[in-house]
Write a protein that holds these residues in place. Sequence first.
Motif, PDB file in Angstrom:
ATOM      1  N   LYS A 160      35.946  44.186  49.184  1.00 46.87           N
ATOM      2  CA  LYS A 160      36.645  44.561  47.949  1.00 46.87           C
ATOM      3  C   LYS A 160      37.762  43.577  47.647  1.00 46.87           C
ATOM      4  CE  LYS A 160      35.631  49.456  47.439  1.00 46.87           C
ATOM      5  NZ  LYS A 160      36.012  50.811  47.799  1.00 46.87           N
ATOM      6  N   GLU A 161      38.501  43.198  48.710  1.00 49.24           N
ATOM      7  CA  GLU A 161      39.601  42.241  48.523  1.00 49.24           C
ATOM      8  C   GLU A 161      39.099  40.941  47.917  1.00 49.24           C
ATOM      9  OE1 GLU A 161      41.674  41.460  52.167  1.00 49.24           O
ATOM     10  OE2 GLU A 161      42.390  43.538  52.281  1.00 49.24           O
ATOM     11  N   LYS A 162      37.919  40.521  48.380  1.00 51.21           N
ATOM     12  CA  LYS A 162      37.369  39.262  47.883  1.00 51.21           C
ATOM     13  C   LYS A 162      36.658  39.445  46.549  1.00 51.21           C
ATOM     14  CE  LYS A 162      36.768  37.064  52.403  1.00 51.21           C
ATOM     15  NZ  LYS A 162      37.771  35.997  52.250  1.00 51.21           N
ATOM     16  N   GLY A 163      36.612  40.685  46.063  1.00 52.91           N
ATOM     17  CA  GLY A 163      35.987  40.959  44.772  1.00 52.91           C
ATOM     18  C   GLY A 163      34.473  40.847  44.829  1.00 52.91           C
ATOM     19  N   LEU A 164      33.878  41.011  46.022  1.00 52.34           N
ATOM     20  CA  LEU A 164      32.428  40.875  46.156  1.00 52.34           C
ATOM     21  C   LEU A 164      31.703  42.197  45.904  1.00 52.34           C
ATOM     22  CD1 LEU A 164      32.410  38.517  49.247  1.00 52.34           C
ATOM     23  CD2 LEU A 164      31.839  37.907  46.901  1.00 52.34           C
ATOM     24  N   VAL A 165      32.428  43.332  46.118  1.00 56.83           N
ATOM     25  CA  VAL A 165      31.879  44.635  45.697  1.00 56.83           C
ATOM     26  C   VAL A 165      32.948  45.343  44.870  1.00 56.83           C
ATOM     27  CG1 VAL A 165      30.317  44.940  47.659  1.00 56.83           C
ATOM     28  CG2 VAL A 165      32.662  45.749  47.838  1.00 56.83           C
TER      29      VAL A 165
END
Lengths: 250, 465
Positions: free
Chosen positions: A244-249
């Motif tokens: 989530k932090e990396k914006g991947l999900v």
Amino acid sequence: MKILVPIKRVVDYNVRVQVKPDGSGVATDGVKMSINPFDEIAIEEALRLKEQGKADEVVVVSIGPDEAQQQLRTALAMGADRAILLQSGEAVQPLQAANALLKIVQEEQPELVIMGKQAIDDDNNQTPQMLATLWDRPQATFVSKLSLENNKATATREVDAGLETIEVELPAVISTDLRLNEPRFVKLPDIMKAKRKPLETRPLSDVTGDFSEQELTITQYEAPQPRQKGVMVESVDELITLLKEKGLVA
Amino acid sequence: MSPVDTETLLQTHVPEVAFSTAPDALVHYACDWTRFHTPQAEAVLWPRTTGQVQQIVRLANAIGKALVPSGGRTGYSAGAVATAGEWVVSMDKMRQIGPFDPVDRLVSVQAGVATGQLQEFAHAQGLFYPVDFASAGSSQIGGNIATNAGGIRVLRYGTTRDYVAGLTVVTGTGEILRLNNGLVKNATGLDLRHLMIGSEGVLGIITEAQMRLIDPPAASSVMLLALSSLDAVMRVFAQARGKLTLSSFELFSHLALQYVMNHRQLAAPFSGESPWYVLLEFDHASDTDEDAAMAFFETGLESGDIEDGILSGSLEQARQLWQYREGISESIAEHTPYKNDIAVRISQVPTFMRQLDAVLKQHYPGFETVWFGHIGDGNLHLNILKPEDMDVAEFQRQCEAVNTHVYGLIESLEGSVSAEHGVGLLKKPYLHHSRSQTEIALMRQIKQAFDPNGVLNPGKMLPDS
């Protein structure tokens, strides 16, 4: 029957290429150069057809610098009968290559052109298809099995869904895939004999004229980003938080 | 000492050093690639700095504990095994590489840097670290230096010794030595750096090194040649050395080739059969190189020394040709081979092989002998295969007797009982065949000077007095 095999001199498949510091290309000084591996398979296939009595002459042709004579000599040592070098110090794009090969095809009148499906330096995978189109003859691409009978070629092709077998009428263009065969070793006595085989050199411009209009300019080469080091996570929750932090999900 | 006492001792005196007394770790770190000794270590320690190694050595001196310096443990001579309750001092956590100085072309490495890691680092700088062998991925620079490791390119580039420009060593008394400091020229008396190289951990623990990197080699090719006789091998080698820039010159017999072909399911490289084969790797970057290679081949063909030959057309084919040589060891493994890694002067190779073959035929007619080796270095691997109907114990007993012949012959030819695998525990009883009693006595005195209490790798290399 005559078979024409176009081959290309490329940086050896096993060399770890390095981009020049100024980004103008790939460093080739002192780097091992070889026949494009798909083309080597094409030579082998042509020679096997000749050894089976299906063909009586194998002609190899290359477009490239004078040094490409080394690769043509290797092809002659493997067993090809004649070689032609179309000299060019410049990089050649697929359409220009196909046009040049068309001229050679018109002069030589082969029943079969066997060539690698792509060159491993620019990975274009266009020249065989363009040549077949310009020549207005059938093509069988990505071939992993080939047989000739009654003026027809039966070719097994490697496609996404598996294998497909097609029949094409000769003359035709065949492009080779890796599984077609395993190229032979070159015997040193054959290299000695190959020195006496004919190798004709002509400037590429004599064959294709001026091609500057189609010219494609590569402005910058860059090495791929190095892979990021992996991270071990302790739990699924931690994994989800990180993703989530990396914006991947979401 | 009980595990609890050991733990308390280590926690009290070297609190910064990671360690383990877990049984599986102890077995793992007490072994190298030999399997003749029962592993028995008391603890394994993982220092991170030269200072921590110094603390360990001082503690060992204070309590009279033996230490086994430990790298990638890929050795074949039991130089890094622990068999008597020693503490293994592993370099696994000393893996820092850099800084690198492009003017000096020197890179500083900690002893635990893997050989392959240094090769990769050199490649990234556009340079080359030439020492290479099958275990490069796991072997470590510290161990390479302590054994003066050689490998597949010695003929051209020499051994590890030639690339060590500086060393940091903790002696057996816990002194820190910084040796040579990367200098190219340094004529200031005895070079202790070179004493440390190949010392198998009995004088000091190598903790850091400055390694020299060189220009990458030119493009190369591989030639596989079929030769008519053993004498032809030496003549062809002399010719090849004169005409080509060689990086490898490897020999193997027809029997060796048959084992490899069977084991790896490889096609016969030649249509005919020849008694000997040599594999050459040489610079092949220009038309001049090509002409030289062809002139070399034609000369050999005309003289009858060379019967046939193959030239690699690509690096992939070069790799395929190397398989005929590199696959030999693996292909005979199931025949429980008795192995020996020995060296004689290059010119003496045929004499040695003939004389030993004669002895083996006379005394051990049932034995099958597979010869191969780095002929360009005078380094032979002698492999005697166990006859199928002989049991292992009887075979080993007979091979012990063969040793007498092998080492006696080596002594008469002034050769070496260990070409590149070191002495360790395995070759210790035979050291006197290669080194005089005076030399061994001097080695003992040197050991005494560096490690008076005998805490470093006791029992290794020097014969029991």
